[in-house]
Design a protein around this motif. Structure first.
Motif, PDB file in Angstrom:
ATOM      1  N   LEU A  23       0.785  -1.026   0.017  1.00  0.00           N
ATOM      2  CA  LEU A  23       0.081   0.022  -0.037  1.00  0.00           C
ATOM      3  C   LEU A  23       0.921   1.323   0.047  1.00  0.00           C
ATOM      4  O   LEU A  23       0.433   2.453  -0.558  1.00  0.00           O
ATOM      5  N   GLN A  26       1.434   3.010  -3.085  1.00  0.00           N
ATOM      6  CA  GLN A  26       0.176   3.637  -3.901  1.00  0.00           C
ATOM      7  C   GLN A  26      -0.252   4.843  -3.199  1.00  0.00           C
ATOM      8  O   GLN A  26      -1.130   5.452  -3.287  1.00  0.00           O
ATOM      9  N   HIS A 108      -5.270  -8.743  -2.890  1.00  0.00           N
ATOM     10  CA  HIS A 108      -4.577  -7.560  -2.476  1.00  0.00           C
ATOM     11  C   HIS A 108      -5.239  -6.372  -3.480  1.00  0.00           C
ATOM     12  O   HIS A 108      -5.413  -5.189  -3.147  1.00  0.00           O
ATOM     13  N   ARG A 109      -5.672  -6.850  -4.752  1.00  0.00           N
ATOM     14  CA  ARG A 109      -6.535  -5.955  -5.616  1.00  0.00           C
ATOM     15  C   ARG A 109      -7.779  -5.437  -5.060  1.00  0.00           C
ATOM     16  O   ARG A 109      -8.162  -4.282  -5.159  1.00  0.00           O
ATOM     17  N   SER A 112      -7.475  -3.236  -2.258  1.00  0.00           N
ATOM     18  CA  SER A 112      -7.000  -2.016  -2.823  1.00  0.00           C
ATOM     19  C   SER A 112      -8.284  -1.273  -3.279  1.00  0.00           C
ATOM     20  O   SER A 112      -8.708   0.015  -3.071  1.00  0.00           O
ATOM     21  N   LYS A 116     -10.171   2.293  -1.958  1.00  0.00           N
ATOM     22  CA  LYS A 116     -10.268   3.475  -2.729  1.00  0.00           C
ATOM     23  C   LYS A 116     -11.788   3.787  -2.525  1.00  0.00           C
ATOM     24  O   LYS A 116     -11.907   4.980  -2.775  1.00  0.00           O
TER      25      LYS A 116
END
Length: 231
Positions: A23, A26, A108-109, A112, A116
């Motif tokens: 993370l 990002q 993990h996607r 994420s 978001k």
């Protein structure tokens, strides 16, 4: 743009190390607590967090108790990390005021994307500030102040609950589908057997009915929800 600040409360050191490694690039600022008591102390400190990732199984104090105590004074968005297939954990977390949940082990996607979606909700709240106040059927919602009141009594709501109620109120007297709520508020398509919308509606109802005996939100079985336009 100010980087988003995340607090991860999880006692799995290997997982938290991996999440930090994933993370941080990002653009997220990460704090970690591996104990429920320490996590609660960090979550209620002077530091602002945009989102808390909260595991259920924790030493010191479990995630449910952390969330319960946090909600006494803070409305910081919380993404619960639950055991895969454990519906009780998911539903109970939402009842206590979690904004969303994700089952372990997770991609993990997907994590994420959930992060978001939740932080976008928080960013969207100031964007509603130019909209007019709503005063319908005894409920007043102020986009500029981001407050809700019933019979002049303020009602504390999470960002997710606020945005769902706002969506229902601006469409008063009309059915709003679960799919619309999921896409416009949760930021994702409605998944089969996803109970999160139902639980957020249940929380909103409970909070409103604590100030008024009249149910302001009607469930249209198999379709969605409708905010009653008149008493």
């Amino acid at each position: 743009m100010q980087p988003k600040s995340l607090l991860i409360i999880d006692d799995d050191i290997q997982l938290t190390d991996l999440l930090e490694e994933y993370l941080r690039p990002q653009g997220y600022e990460i704090d970690v607590a591996c104990d429920g008591l320490i996590g609660l102390d960090k979550a209620t400190s002077q530091r602002h967090y945009d989102l808390i990732l909260l595991d259920v199984m924790l030493p010191g104090m479990d995630g449910f108790e952390v969330l319960k105590k946090l909600r006494v004074s803070h409305l910081t968005p919380v993404l619960m990390l639950t055991a895969k297939g454990d519906d009780f954990d998911r539903i109970f977390g939402l009842e206590l005021g979690a904004d969303d949940y994700l089952a372990k082990p997770f991609n993990h996607r997907e994590l994420s994307a959930r992060i978001k979606a939740i932080t976008r909700r928080m960013d969207y709240l100031p964007a509603t500030s130019s909209q007019q106040n709503l005063n319908i059927n005894g409920i007043e919602l102020s986009p500029s102040a981001q407050t809700v009141s019933c019979q002049n009594n303020k009602i504390d709501m999470t960002a997710t609950e606020f945005l769902i109620l706002h969506l229902l109120m601006i469409n008063r007297g009309q059915i709003v589908s679960k799919q619309d709520i999921s896409e416009k508020v949760m930021g994702r398509k409605l998944a089969a057997f996803d109970r999160s919308i139902d639980m957020h509606i249940s929380n909103i109802r409970r909070k409103l009915m604590a100030q008024s005996n009249e149910d302001k939100i009607r469930t249209i079985r198999g379709t969605g929800y409708l905010f009653v336009a008149t008493s």
